[in-house]
Design an enzyme around this catalytic site. Structure first.
Site, PDB file in Angstrom:
ATOM      1  N   ALA A   1      35.560  28.068  69.806  1.00 42.67           N
ATOM      2  CA  ALA A   1      36.326  27.026  70.502  1.00 42.67           C
ATOM      3  C   ALA A   1      36.342  25.736  69.698  1.00 42.67           C
ATOM      4  CB  ALA A   1      35.730  26.790  71.880  1.00 42.67           C
ATOM      5  N   TYR A   2      35.195  25.366  69.152  1.00 40.08           N
ATOM      6  CA  TYR A   2      35.097  24.122  68.381  1.00 40.08           C
ATOM      7  C   TYR A   2      35.955  24.194  67.122  1.00 40.08           C
ATOM      8  CZ  TYR A   2      32.893  20.319  65.725  1.00 40.08           C
ATOM      9  OH  TYR A   2      32.651  19.194  64.987  1.00 40.08           O
ATOM     10  N   ALA A   3      35.841  25.296  66.383  1.00 34.50           N
ATOM     11  CA  ALA A   3      36.615  25.434  65.149  1.00 34.50           C
ATOM     12  C   ALA A   3      38.108  25.462  65.441  1.00 34.50           C
ATOM     13  CB  ALA A   3      36.192  26.697  64.396  1.00 34.50           C
TER      14      ALA A   3
END
Length: 249
Positions: free
Chosen positions: A156-158
């Protein structure tokens, strides 16, 4: 906040300036001669500490709260910077949110909060920067080297930072004729509170061993990259993502 008069100094806004990389960026830009607006979301005491550190070393600064995902609050932050200092020359968007989890376990409410800060927040801040930066100015966003490294648990962060990279490259081209550079910095593993939170010593040591330089990055390492991009020697760097990660491939 004590209102300060207009200044002949160049002026920088640093979102997420109360801690971690943003804090070091704010202090470095102040040392470079900028009047610095330290943007923060919730920790006023930490932001005020950054301002005191800057002022104690002869710099000019104040702290201002804004939720980067709220367009009215961000516009007010830019309004205040212009009213106080007379204009804006540099915007460094360091505010961000990170949630680590395998795909199958991630709570979708956390996904929405992550994307509101990292994607919508970048769009909102960049939109104001694009409207207001003076000629000769610079906008620096923050991505992550995990976009290329693809560490498990960072999906999700990437993905949110992949969106930041796309926005950065497109905006750089849309700013044609404005004499404003637009770039992103993509740190690798960096020893910040956000990065170290929840990681055991073994995990930290493994990540530190990955770069050929065999250490974690520091907030000062990243602040130096931002200083270059926002200074006179970085004017020919535009529409780029700089992977500041010690050589991890």
């Amino acid at each position: 906040m004590t209102t300060q008069p207009h200044t002949d100094r160049r002026v920088a806004i640093v979102t997420g300036g109360s801690r971690g990389i943003g804090q070091q960026v704010a202090q470095r830009l102040a040392a470079d001669g900028f009047a610095v607006v330290v943007g923060y979301a919730g920790n006023k005491d930490a932001a005020d500490d950054v301002v005191r550190t800057i002022e104690d070393t002869g710099g000019t600064s104040y702290a201002a709260r804004a939720d980067v995902g709220d367009e009215s609050e961000v516009a007010a932050l830019f309004d205040l910077a212009e009213a106080t200092y007379g204009g804006i020359d540099v915007v460094v968007h360091a505010a961000g949110r990170m949630a680590l989890s395998p795909f199958v376990e991630l709570d979708l409410g956390e996904l929405d909060a992550l994307y509101r800060t990292n994607i919508r927040g970048t769009f909102v801040v960049d939109q104001q920067a694009a409207r207001r930066l003076r000629p000769g100015g610079a906008l620096v966003n923050f991505s992550t080297s995990v976009v290329g490294l693809a560490f498990p648990g960072y999906g999700a962060y990437a993905a949110s930072k992949g969106a930041v990279e796309a926005l950065t490259l497109i905006l750089a081209r849309e700013m044609r004729g404005r004499d404003v550079t637009v770039n992103a910095v993509a740190p690798g593993p960096t020893a910040t509170e956000l990065f170290l939170d929840g990681k055991d010593e073994e995990t930290v040591a493994r990540l530190a061993a990955q770069p050929p330089l065999e250490r974690l990055g520091t907030p000062n390492d990243i602040a130096g990259v931002v200083s270059f991009l926002t200074g006179p020697d970085g004017r020919w760097i535009n529409g780029q993502v700089l992977r500041a990660n010690g050589g991890i491939i």
